[in-house]
Design a protein around this motif. Structure first.
Motif, mmCIF file in Angstrom:
data_model
loop_
_atom_site.group_PDB
_atom_site.id
_atom_site.type_symbol
_atom_site.label_atom_id
_atom_site.label_comp_id
_atom_site.label_asym_id
_atom_site.label_seq_id
_atom_site.Cartn_x
_atom_site.Cartn_y
_atom_site.Cartn_z
ATOM 1 N N ARG A 196 0.830 -1.204 0.000
ATOM 2 C CA ARG A 196 0.000 0.000 0.000
ATOM 3 C C ARG A 196 0.861 1.248 0.000
ATOM 4 O O ARG A 196 0.759 2.103 0.854
ATOM 5 C CB ARG A 196 -0.929 0.024 1.216
ATOM 6 C CG ARG A 196 -1.800 -1.193 1.298
ATOM 7 C CD ARG A 196 -2.890 -1.011 2.292
ATOM 8 N NE ARG A 196 -3.715 -2.187 2.309
ATOM 9 C CZ ARG A 196 -3.708 -3.091 3.294
ATOM 10 N NH1 ARG A 196 -2.949 -2.924 4.337
ATOM 11 N NH2 ARG A 196 -4.480 -4.129 3.224
ATOM 12 N N GLY A 237 -18.549 -6.837 1.570
ATOM 13 C CA GLY A 237 -18.419 -7.837 2.633
ATOM 14 C C GLY A 237 -19.745 -8.027 3.355
ATOM 15 O O GLY A 237 -20.180 -9.155 3.606
ATOM 16 N N ALA A 283 -15.049 -2.429 -0.015
ATOM 17 C CA ALA A 283 -14.892 -3.730 0.666
ATOM 18 C C ALA A 283 -15.939 -3.934 1.756
ATOM 19 O O ALA A 283 -16.491 -5.024 1.915
ATOM 20 C CB ALA A 283 -13.487 -3.853 1.251
ATOM 21 N N PHE A 306 -13.179 -16.655 5.844
ATOM 22 C CA PHE A 306 -12.421 -15.409 5.840
ATOM 23 C C PHE A 306 -11.017 -15.644 6.355
ATOM 24 O O PHE A 306 -10.808 -16.377 7.317
ATOM 25 C CB PHE A 306 -13.131 -14.384 6.745
ATOM 26 C CG PHE A 306 -12.339 -13.127 6.997
ATOM 27 C CD1 PHE A 306 -12.208 -12.171 5.996
ATOM 28 C CD2 PHE A 306 -11.732 -12.896 8.230
ATOM 29 C CE1 PHE A 306 -11.470 -11.005 6.228
ATOM 30 C CE2 PHE A 306 -11.003 -11.739 8.464
ATOM 31 C CZ PHE A 306 -10.868 -10.793 7.461
ATOM 32 N N PRO A 321 -11.401 -11.013 -3.382
ATOM 33 C CA PRO A 321 -9.992 -10.943 -3.009
ATOM 34 C C PRO A 321 -9.660 -9.579 -2.390
ATOM 35 O O PRO A 321 -10.430 -8.636 -2.528
ATOM 36 C CB PRO A 321 -9.264 -11.121 -4.348
ATOM 37 C CG PRO A 321 -10.235 -10.664 -5.386
ATOM 38 C CD PRO A 321 -11.628 -10.863 -4.833
ATOM 39 N N ALA A 322 -8.512 -9.491 -1.734
ATOM 40 C CA ALA A 322 -8.086 -8.205 -1.163
ATOM 41 C C ALA A 322 -7.859 -7.198 -2.282
ATOM 42 O O ALA A 322 -7.470 -7.563 -3.396
ATOM 43 C CB ALA A 322 -6.809 -8.405 -0.362
ATOM 44 N N VAL A 355 -16.146 -8.187 12.613
ATOM 45 C CA VAL A 355 -17.210 -7.476 11.885
ATOM 46 C C VAL A 355 -18.012 -8.481 11.056
ATOM 47 O O VAL A 355 -19.247 -8.496 11.080
ATOM 48 C CB VAL A 355 -16.611 -6.384 10.954
ATOM 49 C CG1 VAL A 355 -17.666 -5.809 10.030
ATOM 50 C CG2 VAL A 355 -15.938 -5.288 11.773
ATOM 51 N N LEU A 356 -17.298 -9.371 10.348
ATOM 52 C CA LEU A 356 -17.985 -10.331 9.478
ATOM 53 C C LEU A 356 -18.788 -11.339 10.291
ATOM 54 O O LEU A 356 -19.891 -11.740 9.891
ATOM 55 C CB LEU A 356 -16.970 -11.040 8.570
ATOM 56 C CG LEU A 356 -16.159 -10.110 7.649
ATOM 57 C CD1 LEU A 356 -15.203 -10.919 6.779
ATOM 58 C CD2 LEU A 356 -17.059 -9.277 6.754
ATOM 59 N N ILE A 407 -13.490 -14.524 1.534
ATOM 60 C CA ILE A 407 -12.875 -13.181 1.584
ATOM 61 C C ILE A 407 -11.420 -13.362 2.005
ATOM 62 O O ILE A 407 -11.135 -13.943 3.058
ATOM 63 C CB ILE A 407 -13.642 -12.266 2.569
ATOM 64 C CG1 ILE A 407 -15.090 -12.128 2.107
ATOM 65 C CG2 ILE A 407 -12.971 -10.900 2.666
ATOM 66 C CD1 ILE A 407 -15.993 -11.320 3.021
ATOM 67 N N PRO A 429 -7.039 -12.150 2.140
ATOM 68 C CA PRO A 429 -6.134 -11.029 2.400
ATOM 69 C C PRO A 429 -5.075 -10.876 1.308
ATOM 70 O O PRO A 429 -5.032 -11.674 0.379
ATOM 71 C CB PRO A 429 -5.475 -11.445 3.717
ATOM 72 C CG PRO A 429 -5.327 -12.928 3.555
ATOM 73 C CD PRO A 429 -6.504 -13.403 2.737
ATOM 74 N N TRP A 430 -4.211 -9.864 1.487
ATOM 75 C CA TRP A 430 -3.224 -9.559 0.448
ATOM 76 C C TRP A 430 -2.009 -10.468 0.513
ATOM 77 O O TRP A 430 -1.322 -10.637 -0.470
ATOM 78 C CB TRP A 430 -2.763 -8.096 0.574
ATOM 79 C CG TRP A 430 -2.098 -7.832 1.898
ATOM 80 C CD1 TRP A 430 -2.722 -7.431 3.046
ATOM 81 C CD2 TRP A 430 -0.720 -8.017 2.236
ATOM 82 N NE1 TRP A 430 -1.816 -7.363 4.068
ATOM 83 C CE2 TRP A 430 -0.571 -7.700 3.603
ATOM 84 C CE3 TRP A 430 0.421 -8.421 1.514
ATOM 85 C CZ2 TRP A 430 0.644 -7.774 4.267
ATOM 86 C CZ3 TRP A 430 1.637 -8.494 2.178
ATOM 87 C CH2 TRP A 430 1.740 -8.170 3.547
HETATM 88 P P1 ADP Z 1 -5.185 -7.494 6.146
HETATM 89 O O1 ADP Z 1 -4.735 -6.397 7.044
HETATM 90 O O2 ADP Z 1 -4.453 -8.778 6.335
HETATM 91 O O3 ADP Z 1 -5.309 -7.093 4.708
HETATM 92 P P2 ADP Z 1 -8.024 -7.148 6.525
HETATM 93 O O4 ADP Z 1 -8.847 -7.804 7.560
HETATM 94 O O5 ADP Z 1 -7.923 -5.664 6.568
HETATM 95 O O6 ADP Z 1 -6.624 -7.882 6.665
HETATM 96 O O7 ADP Z 1 -8.501 -7.538 5.072
HETATM 97 C C1 ADP Z 1 -8.720 -8.862 4.674
HETATM 98 C C2 ADP Z 1 -9.861 -8.862 3.686
HETATM 99 O O8 ADP Z 1 -11.025 -8.334 4.326
HETATM 100 C C3 ADP Z 1 -9.643 -8.035 2.434
HETATM 101 O O9 ADP Z 1 -10.241 -8.732 1.352
HETATM 102 C C4 ADP Z 1 -10.419 -6.758 2.732
HETATM 103 O O10 ADP Z 1 -10.897 -6.128 1.571
HETATM 104 C C5 ADP Z 1 -11.581 -7.294 3.531
HETATM 105 N N1 ADP Z 1 -12.163 -6.319 4.449
HETATM 106 C C6 ADP Z 1 -11.531 -5.388 5.174
HETATM 107 N N2 ADP Z 1 -12.408 -4.691 5.934
HETATM 108 C C7 ADP Z 1 -13.645 -5.219 5.689
HETATM 109 C C8 ADP Z 1 -14.982 -4.983 6.164
HETATM 110 N N3 ADP Z 1 -15.216 -4.044 7.087
HETATM 111 N N4 ADP Z 1 -15.994 -5.732 5.689
HETATM 112 C C9 ADP Z 1 -15.745 -6.705 4.779
HETATM 113 N N5 ADP Z 1 -14.518 -6.991 4.291
HETATM 114 C C10 ADP Z 1 -13.477 -6.262 4.735
#
Ligand code: ADP
Length: 473
Positions: free
Chosen positions: A17, A259, A255, A273, A220-221, A282-283, A192, A194-195
């Motif tokens: 990022r 999500g 996202a 996830f 995907p992320a 949150v999910l 769902i 991560p990167w």
């Molecule tokens: P990381 O820091 O390892 O990227 P995150 O939890 O921020 O972990 O992100 C993992 C995945 O969750 C990504 O696909 C991101 O787009 C998604 N994501 C992040 N925030 C939310 C949210 N509030 N609701 C749904 N998906 C989310």
């Protein structure tokens, strides 16, 4: 006096990022020659596999908007990707649900051979897939090649496991009755990811889901949509029916709503996830309303304990292998530790090769109140805590509210049993730093998650038990 590291799969260098630069330039490690007749896209990547549209119901799907994805190492723009929103997510779920109605009836042998074809295609395209991972995640090409082999192995493993889903017959006290237990696919799974492991996280979940007879929608992320889309191109080539594997990439901005749409859609039966504990919670809240099955692979802190009897050379090699991998966002944890009295033994600042790189860092005099003792450090940082007794080491390791993996080095067999049983984690490495394997169950305890992936247990996450009672015998 022995040593306890508290770190996470941290350590190799790049910070993702990054502020994007629009300059498009090839990376030094990409051959520019055409491979297998593929035209070359940005940075020498295969344009047959570097897809930018979503993949829904077997068709490539553009969206009203796009978002740019950058190579985190060079800042080069890799492509403008379809920014799928809630309507696209709902369409993908609908396509997956329709496909499920027929996919669940496809024989296990046929599902197995389709997964095997997908695996074969991954292997045939492994070099290009690895370059895509390197381009989108910033990890070194050697690691990306390893990730492709690892992720392809999940497809191979689950192509085999697809044929080994059995039920049970139970004899109850009632002579005129027999009880049967059937295992049936759950339905549509929303995935769902991560990167940091863009390909392995997908095949580990999707392989199990498809083997079980489920269909999937993958989000995907935002930084790493290309691996999921390249896998879609190969799934299509392998003959996996339309709607069985769907991908809806979206920007960070969308996202949250995408999500939520996936986790609340009544046609979705399962959420799988991998990501941060905060997002996982949150999910889980979204999924609670319609009581969906969930698999959560969340954060960990990975204690790495070196006891007095340890072979120190082995321990050092294990620490390097298990910890100085993958990348991160680093810096704050180092300055926090220094401000609270930690000493920087080596490293501690951004690397001279560029501002997106951080030096491998060793911190001593680390205490439990420091951020690096409490949160995952996605970076090349090893904080070191000293301890006097086995109890103290185990207590330091177990104080965390997460428990994914733990590692320790000891030559004392009784101590090995005691510590392996007492560590509050889902996976333990004893005198071994590399423990992941498709044959073994991956997952954590406490706030590191729910469920297991890979292994013979991974497929159960996508199966429902149904008890059938036969009477009148
Ligand atoms: P990381 O820091 O390892 O990227 P995150 O939890 O921020 O972990 O992100 C993992 C995945 O969750 C990504 O696909 C991101 O787009 C998604 N994501 C992040 N925030 C939310 C949210 N509030 N609701 C749904 N998906 C989310």
């Amino acid at each position: 006096m022995a040593t306890c590291f508290r770190l996470r799969s941290c350590l190799a260098l790049h910070l993702p990022r990054t502020p994007p630069s629009r300059v498009l330039r090839p990376r030094a490690d990409y051959p520019m020659a055409r491979i297998r007749g593929y035209a070359r896209g940005p940075a020498g990547l295969s344009s047959a596999l570097l897809r930018t549209d979503g993949f829904v119901g077997g068709s490539w799907l553009s969206a009203a908007a796009t978002f740019p994805v950058h190579d985190p190492a060079s800042g080069a723009e890799l492509g403008l990707v379809a920014d799928c929103g809630v309507p696209e997510a709902r369409a993908a779920v609908r396509a997956a649900y329709e496909a499920f109605c027929s996919w669940r009836g496809v024989s296990a042998k046929e599902r197995s051979s389709l997964l095997r074809k997908w695996y074969d295609l991954m292997m045939q395209n492994k070099d290009d897939l690895a370059k895509i991972i390197t381009a989108e995640s910033g990890k070194p090409l050697k690691e990306a090649e390893g990730e492709i082999l690892y992720s392809a192995n999940f497809l191979e493993w689950f192509s085999e496991e697809a044929r080994r889903v059995y039920g049970d017959i139970i004899y109850t006290p009632a002579k005129e009755k027999r009880a049967l237990v059937l295992k049936q696919p759950l339905g549509v799974a929303a995935v769902i990811t991560p990167w940091n492991f863009p390909s392995a996280m997908i095949t580990r979940k999707v392989g199990a889901a498809l083997a079980a007879g489920c269909t999937v929608v993958v989000k995907p992320a935002e930084d790493t949509p290309f691996s999921a889309l390249a896998l879609a191109a190969l799934a299509d080539q392998a003959g996996i029916p339309p709607g069985v594997y769907n991908v809806i990439p979206c920007s960070q901005k969308k996202a949250k709503e995408v999500g939520e749409a996936l986790c609340t859609d009544p046609l979705v039966s399962k959420i799988s996830f991998t990501g941060s504990t905060a997002t996982g919670k949150v999910l889980l809240r979204h999924a609670a309303n319609s009581v969906k099955r969930v698999s959560m692979e969340l954060g960990g802190l990975a204690p790495f304990i070196v006891f007095d009897s340890a072979n120190v050379d082995q321990a050092v090699a294990g620490a390097m292998a298990s910890k100085f991998r993958n990348s991160g966002q680093v810096e704050e944890h180092v300055s926090d530790a220094i401000s609270k009295g930690a000493t920087v033994v080596t490293g501690g600042k951004r690397h001279q090769v560029g501002k997106n790189f951080f030096e491998p860092t060793l911190l001593s005099n680390v205490t439990r109140d420091m951020l690096c003792s409490q949160e995952e450090t996605f970076g090349p940082v090893a904080p070191v805590i000293k301890f006097d007794t086995e109890e103290e080491a185990v207590a330091i390791a177990n104080v965390a509210d997460v428990g994914l993996a733990g590692y320790f080095y000891s030559q004392d067999p009784a101590q090995i049993w005691r510590v392996a049983e007492r560590l509050e984690v889902g996976m333990v490495g004893v005198n071994e730093g590399l423990i992941s394997s498709v044959e073994c169950p991956f997952g954590g305890v406490k706030q590191s998650g729910l469920g297991r992936e890979g292994s013979k247990y991974g497929i159960d996450e996508y199966l429902e038990l149904k008890y059938v009672c036969f009477g009148g015998l």
